[in-house]
Write a protein that holds these residues in place. Structure first.
Motif, PDB file in Angstrom:
ATOM      1  N   LEU A  47       0.824  -1.207   0.000  1.00  0.00           N
ATOM      2  CA  LEU A  47       0.000   0.000   0.000  1.00  0.00           C
ATOM      3  C   LEU A  47       0.860   1.259   0.000  1.00  0.00           C
TER       4      LEU A  47
ATOM      5  N   SER B  95       2.536   4.976  -7.696  1.00  0.00           N
ATOM      6  CA  SER B  95       1.475   4.947  -8.712  1.00  0.00           C
ATOM      7  C   SER B  95       0.783   6.301  -8.808  1.00  0.00           C
TER       8      SER B  95
ATOM      9  N   MET C 170      -5.107   4.464  -0.266  1.00  0.00           N
ATOM     10  CA  MET C 170      -4.111   5.025   0.660  1.00  0.00           C
ATOM     11  C   MET C 170      -4.782   5.760   1.808  1.00  0.00           C
TER      12      MET C 170
ATOM     13  N   PHE D 295      -6.644   4.728  -6.270  1.00  0.00           N
ATOM     14  CA  PHE D 295      -5.430   4.534  -5.486  1.00  0.00           C
ATOM     15  C   PHE D 295      -5.373   5.490  -4.302  1.00  0.00           C
TER      16      PHE D 295
ATOM     17  N   LEU E 228       1.781   2.475  -3.330  1.00  0.00           N
ATOM     18  CA  LEU E 228       0.775   3.159  -4.143  1.00  0.00           C
ATOM     19  C   LEU E 228       1.148   4.618  -4.400  1.00  0.00           C
TER      20      LEU E 228
END
Length: 149
Positions: free
Chosen positions: A92, A98, A131, A127, A95
């Motif tokens: 995570l 990303s 988070m 995403f 992310l």
């Protein structure tokens, strides 16, 4: 137990790991004693000692297994407490990379391309949502573990 170990190998492959990683993880969850030497693991899993050593080191680096002190020279491993939760925390946290890439994509994609911009924006939003709730998810996991013990 062998079928369970093999099934977990397939699960790990579906999650992006290797079959040996899944099989090693599964065996360490159910073996007795709970810590095993590389020789024992290689024999049980039917793979080379080198393969087990490589996978065990990878899993140790992400917190799924831990090396156990032993009287001899041989390395011994066991499942790490909270290993899967740690792996998910690391995933995570990744992310953010990303999100950065998606933000860049949105900054360079022209406004006159609403379809692609909408797809990028939706992915970025998803995403960001993951988070946003990740910390609370792990808090709830710890609460759940305390209540179910």
């Amino acid at each position: 137990m062998r079928e369970f170990v093999d099934r977990m190998g397939l699960v790990m492959e579906r999650l992006g790991g290797t079959r040996t990683m899944g099989r090693l993880s599964a065996w360490l969850m159910v073996c007795d004693p709970p810590d095993q030497s590389l020789t024992d693991l290689a024999a049980e899993l039917g793979v080379s000692k080198t393969a087990v050593s490589t996978v065990a080191r990878q899993m140790e680096m992400v917190g799924m297994v831990e090396r156990v002190p032993s009287a001899g020279r041989e390395h011994r491993y066991r499942t790490a407490d909270g290993g899967w939760a740690h792996v998910m925390r690391v995933q995570l946290a990744g992310l953010q990379v990303s999100l950065d890439a998606l933000d860049f994509g949105l900054s360079v994609l022209p406004e006159d391309r609403p379809g692609p911009r909408a797809r990028l924006a939706e992915t970025r939003e998803f995403f960001a949502f993951l988070m946003h709730d990740a910390d609370r998810l792990f808090e709830r996991w710890e609460e759940y573990r305390k209540e179910s013990s």
